[in-house]
Design an enzyme around this catalytic site. Structure first.
Site, PDB file in Angstrom:
ATOM      1  N   CYS A 231     -15.286  15.061  26.739  1.00 47.96           N
ATOM      2  CA  CYS A 231     -14.100  15.215  25.886  1.00 47.96           C
ATOM      3  C   CYS A 231     -12.869  14.792  26.686  1.00 47.96           C
ATOM      4  CB  CYS A 231     -13.970  16.673  25.443  1.00 47.96           C
ATOM      5  SG  CYS A 231     -12.361  17.057  24.717  1.00 47.96           S
TER       6      CYS A 231
ATOM      7  N   CYS B 237     -11.969  24.391  23.680  1.00 47.61           N
ATOM      8  CA  CYS B 237     -11.207  23.200  24.127  1.00 47.61           C
ATOM      9  C   CYS B 237      -9.737  23.391  23.755  1.00 47.61           C
ATOM     10  CB  CYS B 237     -11.769  21.956  23.449  1.00 47.61           C
ATOM     11  SG  CYS B 237     -10.763  20.471  23.696  1.00 47.61           S
TER      12      CYS B 237
ATOM     13  N   ASP C 225      -1.343   2.955 -10.362  1.00 54.13           N
ATOM     14  CA  ASP C 225      -2.665   3.034  -9.773  1.00 54.13           C
ATOM     15  C   ASP C 225      -3.169   4.462  -9.914  1.00 54.13           C
ATOM     16  OD1 ASP C 225      -4.430   1.352  -8.730  1.00 54.13           O
ATOM     17  OD2 ASP C 225      -3.513   1.211  -6.739  1.00 54.13           O
TER      18      ASP C 225
ATOM     19  N   CYS D 184     -16.335  17.364  20.397  1.00 57.58           N
ATOM     20  CA  CYS D 184     -16.277  18.048  21.687  1.00 57.58           C
ATOM     21  C   CYS D 184     -17.048  19.354  21.502  1.00 57.58           C
ATOM     22  CB  CYS D 184     -14.821  18.351  22.034  1.00 57.58           C
ATOM     23  SG  CYS D 184     -14.636  19.604  23.303  1.00 57.58           S
TER      24      CYS D 184
ATOM     25  N   LYS E  80       0.458  -8.819 -10.598  1.00 54.95           N
ATOM     26  CA  LYS E  80       0.330  -7.941  -9.439  1.00 54.95           C
ATOM     27  C   LYS E  80       1.468  -8.100  -8.434  1.00 54.95           C
ATOM     28  CE  LYS E  80      -3.640  -5.934 -10.271  1.00 54.95           C
ATOM     29  NZ  LYS E  80      -4.697  -5.883  -9.302  1.00 54.95           N
TER      30      LYS E  80
ATOM     31  N   TYR F  20       0.780   5.109 -22.124  1.00 51.53           N
ATOM     32  CA  TYR F  20       1.233   3.721 -22.236  1.00 51.53           C
ATOM     33  C   TYR F  20       0.827   3.010 -23.524  1.00 51.53           C
ATOM     34  CZ  TYR F  20      -3.317   2.757 -19.981  1.00 51.53           C
ATOM     35  OH  TYR F  20      -4.640   2.717 -19.652  1.00 51.53           O
TER      36      TYR F  20
ATOM     37  N   CYS G 252     -10.822  18.217  27.554  1.00 51.36           N
ATOM     38  CA  CYS G 252     -11.300  19.306  28.408  1.00 51.36           C
ATOM     39  C   CYS G 252     -12.514  18.924  29.248  1.00 51.36           C
ATOM     40  CB  CYS G 252     -11.623  20.542  27.572  1.00 51.36           C
ATOM     41  SG  CYS G 252     -13.114  20.348  26.573  1.00 51.36           S
TER      42      CYS G 252
ATOM     43  N   GLU H 157       5.996  -2.957 -18.131  1.00 49.99           N
ATOM     44  CA  GLU H 157       5.702  -1.595 -17.671  1.00 49.99           C
ATOM     45  C   GLU H 157       5.160  -1.675 -16.254  1.00 49.99           C
ATOM     46  OE1 GLU H 157       2.831  -0.010 -20.416  1.00 49.99           O
ATOM     47  OE2 GLU H 157       4.067  -0.511 -22.138  1.00 49.99           O
TER      48      GLU H 157
ATOM     49  N   LYS I 267       2.256  -1.029 -13.572  1.00 46.96           N
ATOM     50  CA  LYS I 267       0.810  -0.801 -13.580  1.00 46.96           C
ATOM     51  C   LYS I 267       0.538   0.268 -12.536  1.00 46.96           C
ATOM     52  CE  LYS I 267      -3.644  -3.006 -13.761  1.00 46.96           C
ATOM     53  NZ  LYS I 267      -4.351  -2.375 -12.658  1.00 46.96           N
TER      54      LYS I 267
HETATM   55  S1  IVH Z   1      -2.502  -1.256 -20.845  1.00 47.06           S
HETATM   56  C1  IVH Z   1      -5.271  -3.285 -23.457  1.00 47.06           C
HETATM   57  N1  IVH Z   1      -0.550  -0.322 -19.346  1.00 47.06           N
HETATM   58  O1  IVH Z   1      -4.757  -0.767 -15.788  1.00 47.06           O
HETATM   59  C2  IVH Z   1      -4.348  -2.815 -22.410  1.00 47.06           C
HETATM   60  N2  IVH Z   1      -2.756  -0.299 -18.461  1.00 47.06           N
HETATM   61  O2  IVH Z   1      -6.918  -3.078 -15.998  1.00 47.06           O
HETATM   62  C3  IVH Z   1      -5.032  -2.001 -21.424  1.00 47.06           C
HETATM   63  N3  IVH Z   1      -2.915   0.671 -16.229  1.00 47.06           N
HETATM   64  O3  IVH Z   1      -7.608   0.720 -16.983  1.00 47.06           O
HETATM   65  C4  IVH Z   1      -4.240  -1.157 -20.603  1.00 47.06           C
HETATM   66  N4  IVH Z   1      -0.786   1.153 -15.987  1.00 47.06           N
HETATM   67  O4  IVH Z   1      -5.780   2.285 -16.377  1.00 47.06           O
HETATM   68  C5  IVH Z   1      -1.869  -0.572 -19.429  1.00 47.06           C
HETATM   69  N5  IVH Z   1       1.279   0.479 -18.153  1.00 47.06           N
HETATM   70  C6  IVH Z   1      -0.040   0.247 -18.240  1.00 47.06           C
HETATM   71  C7  IVH Z   1      -0.934   0.568 -17.185  1.00 47.06           C
HETATM   72  C8  IVH Z   1      -2.282   0.275 -17.345  1.00 47.06           C
HETATM   73  C9  IVH Z   1      -1.988   1.211 -15.420  1.00 47.06           C
HETATM   74  C10 IVH Z   1      -4.361   0.549 -15.890  1.00 47.06           C
HETATM   75  C11 IVH Z   1      -5.241   1.139 -16.942  1.00 47.06           C
HETATM   76  C12 IVH Z   1      -6.362   0.168 -17.176  1.00 47.06           C
HETATM   77  C13 IVH Z   1      -6.104  -0.877 -16.179  1.00 47.06           C
HETATM   78  C14 IVH Z   1      -6.312  -2.214 -16.837  1.00 47.06           C
END
Ligand code: IVH
Length: 682
Positions: A419, A442, A119, A437, A315, A226, A422, A115, A117
């Protein structure tokens, strides 16, 4: 539609239909009807609910917005802790994780789900008897904040789920602000002079953790669910993938980029694919999450500390580069701020050439010890303006120069800082990090003020964008926003401008004329008062109903308004104190610009129009507390059951009201149901 039974049926049908279209639009991204058709269904439902308030329920699609601001968030104890994730930063670390779990299991583990991750902000959504009852942040994993009423405003969060869903379950997911929504929000904030959000994550967190859900409602938040947290009852599930499919069938939004992966090599490929394609995503992701698919194996692997062994975040590499900071330039913002920015030797970072980057203010530059001539690290955090992370100290030659803003703008002839546009004096209000300013007239400020005034979110004068406002300003046709309404007397001069024919001039004058009737909130925003953005402008319009009343408001009165602090209050008072501004407002009025608005109807509160009668003793609170709670949420509390009564709330040892309610056919609810109606805000 006089028959109550028919009305009730019509309301139920409308709700089902609206929920269906909501789902098509916000979850599946594939609408079946036009916005106008949708609006018309919503309008009909709203009208019916207004006329027949007893049919209003908190899970009606009309109830996503409008709850009253909270004093503070309540606390939610998570029945099962919300875990975090371990990280892998390289394929070696991914393989090390894989060998570790394979060793623990005594076999090669190969069934995974990949999946993104995202943000954003982790949330837990609890459903009881088919209804969304509690939404919470992760908090410290054990206890989070109750943000139910904010999450209700997110269209892709189902308020109700099908009848065959487990009677009680919790799902977890990530709330996020899609990238285009993030840009739009920041553009608005820039126009308003509000501080910008650094990235979509901060913007999402800031939007969800708002005490006023009406603000959250205006942010285009979205969610991907998720995992299933827990479920009481319901079909037995054997894999995570099945759980996701099941959640999808209940109406939850699942990321379409999730994949079943077989073998750790496929996991690495999935990661690599998205390293290359991450720029195409509509949201910001900082990696992938790899999850062991079989739930029984997840159980066997268990957790270490706060991290599951059965999942890991792999990551994406950060998008950074290094280059030389050749100089620091200064631009002047709409509210007069002197904004330092980095002038860089052009460098390609993740495929984009960068020659300028944000440096927020002098204090920040000092804190990071950034000097002119430094080799600096540049970061493109996904979608935001690139920023200078910091210097590479090892590359210093000793020739680097510290930056001093006042020196930079020092004017030798005037023997003082000035400034850059001006030449006026520069000042820094106490307690602020920005220099300004001092000249309200201005040209840099005046021109940007005209731009703001005409912009879409403000007076929406089509055709007057950045270019035309600059031309009009340079040619001396307008000096301030009130001059716009005099342009109709200067048609000859307008026709003399480059690219301005009869038709475009007429269109522009027409657009100016039409802007005279904008809603008050837009007018307040358009004035360009420092620290007042669209959201604050709406609050102020709702509170004062005219520019004059706002101008006369005392500091105490202003501060008493939710989300208006001393900084905003002083800015408003300072603005109306200036003679130039008062003149502009007078001239706007003379030109026919509408500067007031009739008080709008009270926004629909969750219990608006509902009458409650209580009988017997409640566990959670006294009669008086319960009645206050009802009133807080917009409802009324009656002393006896009549035909107007929406609900009879029955506690222990009820009295004769119960019989009366039965004979009238009034809806009778117990304390638990009552608490659900109050959204458990007790
Ligand atoms: S699973 C036990 N799936 O990542 C599994 N987390 O450090 C826990 N996050 O606070 C989370 N996308 O907010 C999972 N597809 C995804 C995610 C996800 C983002 C975030 C989540 C969590 C942090 C974990």
């Amino acid at each position: 539609m006089a028959e109550p039974e028919e009305t009730r049926k019509r309301i139920a049908r409308l709700r089902a239909e609206i929920n269906h279209h909501n789902y098509r639009y916000h979850v599946l991204d594939s609408p079946e009807i036009s916005d106008a058709e949708y609006d018309s269904l919503m309008r009909e439902l709203k009208q019916l609910e207004e006329r027949y308030p007893r049919f209003l329920t908190p899970d009606s699609p009309t109830q996503r917005v409008g709850a009253e601001p909270l004093e503070a968030f309540g606390v939610v104890e998570h029945p099962l802790p919300l875990l975090s994730l371990g990280n892998a930063f390289s394929s070696d670390e991914l393989l090390a994780w894989h060998s570790r779990i394979s060793r623990l299991l005594g076999q090669d583990s190969s069934d995974f789900v990949g999946e993104h991750k995202i943000d954003g902000l982790a949330v837990a959504l609890t459903y009881v008897d088919g209804r969304f009852v509690t939404g919470a942040t992760r908090g410290d994993g054990l206890r989070g904040e109750d943000i139910t009423q904010n999450l209700r405003t997110i269209r892709s969060v189902p308020l109700a789920v099908p009848k065959d869903a487990p009677p009680r379950f919790e799902v977890r997911g990530e709330v996020f602000l899609p990238i285009d929504g993030f840009h739009k929000l920041n553009q608005e904030r820039e126009k308003e002079g509000s501080p910008l959000f650094a990235n979509p994550r901060n913007a999402a967190a800031g939007s969800v953790r708002q005490l006023d859900p009406r603000i959250t409602a205006r942010r285009p938040l979205d969610i991907y669910v998720y995992m299933l947290g827990y479920a009481e009852g319901g079909a037995p599930l054997t894999t995570h993938w099945e759980a996701l499919e099941y959640l999808k069938s209940l109406g939850f939004k699942i990321n379409p980029n999730n994949r079943r992966l077989s073998g750790i090599e496929q996991v690495a490929e999935y990661h690599q694919t998205w390293v290359e394609k991450r720029e195409e995503l509509r949201y910001e992701a900082d990696g992938i999450v790899v999850k062991v698919n079989r739930l029984e194996i997840q159980q066997r692997l268990g957790d270490v500390g706060r991290e599951p062994r059965w999942a890991i975040a792999y990551k994406f590499p950060a998008v950074q580069g290094t280059t030389k900071l050749t100089d620091i330039g200064i631009s002047v913002g709409r509210t007069g701020t002197l904004n330092p920015y980095a002038i860089l030797e052009p460098v390609s970072v993740g495929g984009v050439t960068i020659s300028q980057a944000a440096l927020h203010n002098e204090v920040d530059i000092r804190r990071k010890d950034i000097r002119i001539g430094d080799t600096v690290i540049i970061q493109r955090a996904g979608e935001v303006i690139p920023e200078v992370v910091g210097p590479v100290i090892s590359k210093r030659t000793g020739k680097e120069k510290e930056f001093n803003l006042l020196e930079k703008v020092y004017d030798k002839e005037k023997s003082r800082p000035a400034c850059p546009i001006c030449g006026s004096e520069v000042l820094r209000p106490e307690g602020e990090v920005m220099y300004y300013c001092s000249n309200a007239a201005c040209p840099a400020q005046a021109q940007q003020r005209i731009e703001l005034f005409a912009s879409r979110g403000a007076m929406d004068i089509r055709g007057i964008g950045e270019n035309l406002s600059a031309t009009l300003f340079e040619k001396g046709l307008i000096k301030d926003v009130a001059d716009l309404y005099d342009l109709k007397n200067r048609k000859e001069q307008l026709l003399g401008l480059d690219k301005m024919g009869e038709k475009s001039v007429d269109n522009m004058l027409d657009a100016i004329d039409r802007s005279k009737n904008r809603p008050l909130a837009r007018v307040i925003l358009a004035l360009g008062i420092r620290h007042i953005g669209g959201e604050t402008a709406e609050l102020l319009a709702g509170e004062f109903h005219s520019v004059d009343a706002l101008a006369e408001a005392s500091r105490e009165r202003l501060i008493s308004i939710d989300t208006v602090g001393p900084k905003i209050a002083d800015s408003i008072i300072g603005f109306f104190h200036q003679e130039t501004n008062r003149n502009i407002i007078r001239r706007l009025r003379e030109a026919g610009v509408k500067l007031e608005e009739k008080p709008a109807k009270v926004e629909a509160m969750p219990l608006a129009g509902m009458e409650f009668v209580l009988t017997g003793t409640l566990d959670a609170f006294s009669r008086q507390e319960a009645e206050e709670k009802i009133k807080d949420l917009g409802g009324t509390a009656g002393s006896s059951v009549t035909r107007k009564t929406t609900y009879l709330v029955v506690g222990a040892a009820p009295g004769s009201k119960l019989d009366r309610a039965r004979s009238l056919g009034t809806r009778i609810i117990n304390e638990t149901e009552f608490l659900q109606l109050l959204n458990q805000k007790v």
